[in-house]
Design an enzyme around this catalytic site. Structure first.
Site, PDB file in Angstrom:
ATOM      1  N   PHE A 149       0.811  -1.229   0.000  1.00  0.00           N
ATOM      2  CA  PHE A 149       0.000   0.000   0.000  1.00  0.00           C
ATOM      3  C   PHE A 149       0.838   1.271   0.000  1.00  0.00           C
ATOM      4  O   PHE A 149       0.310   2.358   0.193  1.00  0.00           O
ATOM      5  CB  PHE A 149      -0.944   0.011   1.214  1.00  0.00           C
ATOM      6  CG  PHE A 149      -2.004  -1.049   1.144  1.00  0.00           C
ATOM      7  CD1 PHE A 149      -3.168  -0.852   0.408  1.00  0.00           C
ATOM      8  CD2 PHE A 149      -1.838  -2.255   1.791  1.00  0.00           C
ATOM      9  CE1 PHE A 149      -4.145  -1.834   0.320  1.00  0.00           C
ATOM     10  CE2 PHE A 149      -2.808  -3.253   1.718  1.00  0.00           C
ATOM     11  CZ  PHE A 149      -3.961  -3.040   0.984  1.00  0.00           C
ATOM     12  N   LEU A 150       2.159   1.154  -0.195  1.00  0.00           N
ATOM     13  CA  LEU A 150       3.000   2.350  -0.101  1.00  0.00           C
ATOM     14  C   LEU A 150       2.652   3.392  -1.151  1.00  0.00           C
ATOM     15  O   LEU A 150       2.111   3.067  -2.208  1.00  0.00           O
ATOM     16  CB  LEU A 150       4.483   1.980  -0.210  1.00  0.00           C
ATOM     17  CG  LEU A 150       5.036   1.392  -1.508  1.00  0.00           C
ATOM     18  CD1 LEU A 150       5.218   2.424  -2.611  1.00  0.00           C
ATOM     19  CD2 LEU A 150       6.359   0.723  -1.215  1.00  0.00           C
ATOM     20  N   GLU A 152       4.367   6.266  -3.543  1.00  0.00           N
ATOM     21  CA  GLU A 152       5.656   6.772  -4.030  1.00  0.00           C
ATOM     22  C   GLU A 152       5.831   8.189  -3.492  1.00  0.00           C
ATOM     23  O   GLU A 152       4.880   8.949  -3.390  1.00  0.00           O
ATOM     24  CB  GLU A 152       5.688   6.766  -5.560  1.00  0.00           C
ATOM     25  CG  GLU A 152       5.896   5.367  -6.106  1.00  0.00           C
ATOM     26  CD  GLU A 152       5.847   5.306  -7.620  1.00  0.00           C
ATOM     27  OE1 GLU A 152       6.158   6.316  -8.284  1.00  0.00           O
ATOM     28  OE2 GLU A 152       5.480   4.234  -8.137  1.00  0.00           O
ATOM     29  N   ASN A 205      -7.545   1.021  -3.882  1.00  0.00           N
ATOM     30  CA  ASN A 205      -7.105   1.960  -4.922  1.00  0.00           C
ATOM     31  C   ASN A 205      -8.279   2.499  -5.737  1.00  0.00           C
ATOM     32  O   ASN A 205      -8.312   3.680  -6.078  1.00  0.00           O
ATOM     33  CB  ASN A 205      -6.079   1.292  -5.853  1.00  0.00           C
ATOM     34  CG  ASN A 205      -4.675   1.446  -5.297  1.00  0.00           C
ATOM     35  OD1 ASN A 205      -4.489   1.963  -4.207  1.00  0.00           O
ATOM     36  ND2 ASN A 205      -3.678   0.989  -6.037  1.00  0.00           N
ATOM     37  N   GLY A 250      -8.398  18.673  -9.669  1.00  0.00           N
ATOM     38  CA  GLY A 250      -7.283  19.045 -10.542  1.00  0.00           C
ATOM     39  C   GLY A 250      -7.279  18.276 -11.845  1.00  0.00           C
ATOM     40  O   GLY A 250      -8.329  17.871 -12.365  1.00  0.00           O
ATOM     41  N   CYS A 257      -0.275   3.024 -10.602  1.00  0.00           N
ATOM     42  CA  CYS A 257      -1.240   2.193  -9.860  1.00  0.00           C
ATOM     43  C   CYS A 257      -2.708   2.526 -10.132  1.00  0.00           C
ATOM     44  O   CYS A 257      -3.432   1.679 -10.665  1.00  0.00           O
ATOM     45  CB  CYS A 257      -0.952   2.282  -8.370  1.00  0.00           C
ATOM     46  SG  CYS A 257       0.612   1.498  -7.952  1.00  0.00           S
TER      47      CYS A 257
HETATM   48  P1  NAD Z   1       8.484  -1.361 -10.909  1.00  0.00           P
HETATM   49  O1  NAD Z   1       8.256  -1.370 -12.359  1.00  0.00           O
HETATM   50  O2  NAD Z   1       9.104  -0.178 -10.262  1.00  0.00           O
HETATM   51  O3  NAD Z   1       9.349  -2.615 -10.492  1.00  0.00           O
HETATM   52  C1  NAD Z   1       9.120  -3.904 -10.956  1.00  0.00           C
HETATM   53  C2  NAD Z   1      10.423  -4.651 -10.882  1.00  0.00           C
HETATM   54  O4  NAD Z   1      10.225  -6.012 -11.264  1.00  0.00           O
HETATM   55  C3  NAD Z   1      11.494  -4.088 -11.825  1.00  0.00           C
HETATM   56  O5  NAD Z   1      12.693  -3.925 -11.109  1.00  0.00           O
HETATM   57  C4  NAD Z   1      11.637  -5.194 -12.881  1.00  0.00           C
HETATM   58  O6  NAD Z   1      12.918  -5.260 -13.446  1.00  0.00           O
HETATM   59  C5  NAD Z   1      11.325  -6.414 -12.038  1.00  0.00           C
HETATM   60  N1  NAD Z   1      11.019  -7.621 -12.809  1.00  0.00           N
HETATM   61  C6  NAD Z   1      10.087  -7.764 -13.775  1.00  0.00           C
HETATM   62  N2  NAD Z   1      10.121  -9.021 -14.253  1.00  0.00           N
HETATM   63  C7  NAD Z   1      11.094  -9.674 -13.548  1.00  0.00           C
HETATM   64  C8  NAD Z   1      11.609 -10.977 -13.569  1.00  0.00           C
HETATM   65  N3  NAD Z   1      11.140 -11.871 -14.435  1.00  0.00           N
HETATM   66  N4  NAD Z   1      12.595 -11.281 -12.707  1.00  0.00           N
HETATM   67  C9  NAD Z   1      13.083 -10.374 -11.836  1.00  0.00           C
HETATM   68  N5  NAD Z   1      12.635  -9.110 -11.781  1.00  0.00           N
HETATM   69  C10 NAD Z   1      11.658  -8.776 -12.623  1.00  0.00           C
HETATM   70  O7  NAD Z   1       7.080  -1.671 -10.259  1.00  0.00           O
HETATM   71  P2  NAD Z   1       6.565  -1.235  -8.814  1.00  0.00           P
HETATM   72  O8  NAD Z   1       6.058   0.146  -8.890  1.00  0.00           O
HETATM   73  O9  NAD Z   1       7.557  -1.608  -7.804  1.00  0.00           O
HETATM   74  O10 NAD Z   1       5.297  -2.184  -8.676  1.00  0.00           O
HETATM   75  C11 NAD Z   1       5.421  -3.573  -8.452  1.00  0.00           C
HETATM   76  C12 NAD Z   1       4.055  -4.105  -8.078  1.00  0.00           C
HETATM   77  O11 NAD Z   1       3.594  -3.481  -6.867  1.00  0.00           O
HETATM   78  C13 NAD Z   1       2.964  -3.829  -9.112  1.00  0.00           C
HETATM   79  O12 NAD Z   1       2.064  -4.898  -9.121  1.00  0.00           O
HETATM   80  C14 NAD Z   1       2.287  -2.578  -8.570  1.00  0.00           C
HETATM   81  O13 NAD Z   1       0.965  -2.457  -9.004  1.00  0.00           O
HETATM   82  C15 NAD Z   1       2.364  -2.811  -7.085  1.00  0.00           C
HETATM   83  N6  NAD Z   1       2.340  -1.593  -6.271  1.00  0.00           N
HETATM   84  C16 NAD Z   1       3.052  -0.492  -6.664  1.00  0.00           C
HETATM   85  C17 NAD Z   1       3.028   0.646  -5.868  1.00  0.00           C
HETATM   86  C18 NAD Z   1       3.742   1.901  -6.290  1.00  0.00           C
HETATM   87  O14 NAD Z   1       3.426   2.957  -5.773  1.00  0.00           O
HETATM   88  N7  NAD Z   1       4.707   1.830  -7.202  1.00  0.00           N
HETATM   89  C19 NAD Z   1       2.301   0.658  -4.668  1.00  0.00           C
HETATM   90  C20 NAD Z   1       1.631  -0.489  -4.290  1.00  0.00           C
HETATM   91  C21 NAD Z   1       1.655  -1.612  -5.095  1.00  0.00           C
END
Ligand code: NAD
Length: 427
Positions: A149-150, A152, A205, A250, A257
Site C-alpha cells: 500500500f506504499l 511513491e 485503490n 485538478g 497504480c
Molecule cells: P516497478 O516497475 O518499479 O518494479 C518492478 C520490478 O520487477 C522491476 O525492477 C523489474 O525489473 C522487475 N522484474 C520484472 N520481471 C522480472 C523478472 N522476471 N525477474 C526479476 N525481476 C523482474 O514496479 P513497482 O512500482 O515496484 O510495482 C510492483 C508491483 O507493486 C505492481 O504490481 C504494482 O501495481 C504494485 N504496487 C506499486 C506501488 C507503487 O506505488 N509503485 C504501490 C503499491 C503496489
C-alpha cells in the site's frame, strides 16, 4: 530471518531496504546487471526520499545483498517476496507474465521449502495460480498474498508507519510467521484469506480514485455555479466520515497504480459476470480532466500552432521521478502535436521524461528558464517548491501572463494581484 525479494522497483527495493533495517538479511534480485551494480554501490536507481541513506546503511551492515541470480537468492532464504510489475493489458486486465515467469523460476530452482509472498497487485485467484505452478517442485511451498500500500514519494515513511499490513493466507500460522517479519512495527496487522487480501488492494485503490473523480465532478459544477471547490472540499473533509484526503480537484490521477488498478478491477468484475458501474465513470472523468486543462489552454491561446507553452512538473505526483501515466506527459504530446513549442521542467522526473519524449519538449535547467518567453504556464505536478517560486520574476519574463494551475496549488488572489490571468480547476 533470511528473505529474498524478486524485483527491485519501487515496491521491491523499499521492502528490501525496510526489512533489512528491521534486522533481517535480505537478497534483492533484479534482471538488470547495471542496476545491480549501482545497488551494490549504494547508488539510487530511482528517486525516493530517504531510501538512499537506509540502502547505504544496511549494505554496510552486510544485511543487504543484490544480484541477478534468482536461484542463489531463494536458496539462501526462507521467505521469497514477489515484487514484479503487473502492467495493464489492452483489455484492461493485469498482465501477469512477470509473476508467472518468476513463479516458474522458483518452481524450477527451489531446493528447499519456502514461504512465497506476493506483494505485486494481482487479480483475485493469482495466489491459487502461484500455488499450482509451485506444485511442480517436490518441496513444500506456502503461498501468501500481502499486497503493498506504499505511496511513491512517501514510501519509506509508509514502510515503517503504514496504516495496515494485510496478510492473506490459507494457513493462519504461516500468515503469523509473515506478520512476525514486521514484529518491530506498530502497523496494524490484518490476517485474511487469499482472495480477500487480493481484492482489498484493488478495492482500496479504486475507492481512492473514485474520491478524486468525485471531487473533480464537484469542481465542474463549481465552475458552473460560481462555488469554490477548495472550500467545498474542506467543508466536506471536516466530516470525519469523509476526511480531507484525496479531495484535491485538478488534472486527475496518474501513476503506475490508480489508472491500471481501476481498469483491472473493472475487468475482474466483468470476467466474474458483474458490471461495476461506478468505475466506468471514474475512468471517464479522469480522462476528461486532462483534456479539460488542454482545452482551457486552447481557449486562452486560440490556435496552438507556434505558441510557447510551459509545463511545470512532469512526475505524476510530487516527490517522485515516476512518469508512468503522468498527465504532464499527455499534455506535452498534445501540445507538441498541435504545433506548440513546449518548454518543460521537473527537478526529479526530467531525465525519464526526456528519454520518453525526446525532442517533443525543450528541457529547461530550472523553472525560470522554462517559463521565460512563454505564453502560458501549466502546473502539472504539485511539487511544493512551485508554490514559493519568484512569480513576479516569472511574470516579467513571460510573453503572455497566463497560468493554468492543474493542481490548484497556488493562490488565485495572489496570482491575480501579481498580474497573472489565473485559471484553476473548480475555483
Ligand atoms: P516497478 O516497475 O518499479 O518494479 C518492478 C520490478 O520487477 C522491476 O525492477 C523489474 O525489473 C522487475 N522484474 C520484472 N520481471 C522480472 C523478472 N522476471 N525477474 C526479476 N525481476 C523482474 O514496479 P513497482 O512500482 O515496484 O510495482 C510492483 C508491483 O507493486 C505492481 O504490481 C504494482 O501495481 C504494485 N504496487 C506499486 C506501488 C507503487 O506505488 N509503485 C504501490 C503499491 C503496489
Amino acid at each position: 530471518m533470511k528473505i529474498s525479494i524478486i524485483g527491485t522497483g519501487y515496491v521491491g527495493l523499499v521492502s528490501a531496504v525496510g526489512l533489512a533495517e528491521l534486522g533481517h538479511e535480505v537478497w534483492g534480485v533484479n534482471r538488470s546487471p547495471e542496476k545491480i551494480e549501482k545497488l551494490k554501490k549504494g547508488q539510487q536507481i530511482f528517486y525516493e526520499p530517504g531510501l538512499s541513506k537506509l540502502l547505504k546503511k544496511n549494505l554496510k551492515k552486510n544485511r543487504l545483498h543484490f544480484g541477478t541470480d534468482l536461484a542463489e537468492a531463494i536458496n539462501n532464504t526462507d521467505y521469497v517476496f514477489i515484487c514484479v510489475g503487473t502492467p495493464p493489458k489492452k483489455d484492461g486486465g493485469a498482465d501477469l507474465s512477470a509473476v508467472k515467469t518468476v513463479t516458474r523460476q522458483i518452481a524450477k530452482e527451489a531446493k528447499k521449502n519456502l514461504i512465497v509472498i506476493d506483494k505485486s497487485t494481482v487479480p483475485i485467484g493469482t495466489a491459487r495460480m502461484v500455488q499450482d505452478i509451485l506444485k511442480k517442485n517436490k518441496h513444500k511451498f506456502e503461498v501468501v498474498s500481502s499486497p503493498e500500500f506504499l505511496r511513491e514519494g512517501k514510501a519509506v515513511e509508509d514502510f515503517f508507519h503504514g496504516d495496515r499490513l494485510l496478510i492473506g493466507a490459507d494457513n493462519k500460522q504461516v500468515a503469523k510467521k509473515v506478520a512476525n517479519l514486521y514484529a518491530k512495527l506498530k502497523t496494524h496487522k490484518m490476517i485474511t484469506g487469499l482472495e480477500t487480501a487480493e481484492l482489498t488492494k484493488y478495492a482500496s485503490n479504486a475507492f481512492l480514485a473514485t474520491k478524486i473523480s468525485f471531487i473533480n465532478e464537484i469542481a465542474m459544477l463549481c465552475e458552473k455555479v460560481g462555488a469554490n471547490v477548495e472550500e467545498v472540499a474542506f467543508g466536506m473533509g471536516l466530516d470525519r466520515r469523509i476526511n480531507q484526503y484525496f479531495l484535491n480537484a485538478g488534472i486527475g490521477y496518474g501513476g503506475s497504480c490508480f489508472p491500471k488498478d481501476v481498469k483491472a478491477l473493472k475487468h475482474i468484475s466483468k470476467t466474474n459476470g458483474f458490471n461495476f458501474k461506478i468505475l466506468e465513470a471514474v475512468l471517464d472523468v479522469n480522462v476528461r480532466q486532462r483534456k479539460l486543462v488542454f482545452n482551457k489552454a486552447k481557449k486562452e491561446l486560440g490556435a496552438l500552432k507556434g505558441k510557447t507553452v510551459t509545463v511545470l512538473g512532469l512526475a505524476f505526483k510530487d516527490n517522485t521521478d515516476d512518469i508512468r501515466e503522468s498527465p504532464a506527459i499527455d499534455l506535452i504530446k498534445w501540445f507538441s502535436k498541435a504545433g506548440s513549442k513546449v518548454k518543460a521542467y521537473d527537478r526529479e522526473a526530467q531525465e525519464n521524461s526526456k528519454e520518453l519524449l525526446k525532442d517533443k519538449a525543450i528541457w529547461s535547467k530550472n523553472p525560470y528558464e522554462a517559463c521565460s518567453g512563454s505564453q502560458l504556464v501549466i502546473i502539472a505536478t504539485e511539487w511544493p517548491s512551485f508554490k514559493t517560486l519568484d512569480w513576479s520574476k516569472i511574470k516579467r519574463s513571460m510573453k503572455k501572463k497566463v497560468i493554468i494551475d492543474g493542481k490548484n496549488i497556488l493562490s488565485k488572489d495572489k496570482m491575480e494581484k501579481l498580474g497573472f490571468k489565473y485559471i484553476g480547476i473548480g475555483k
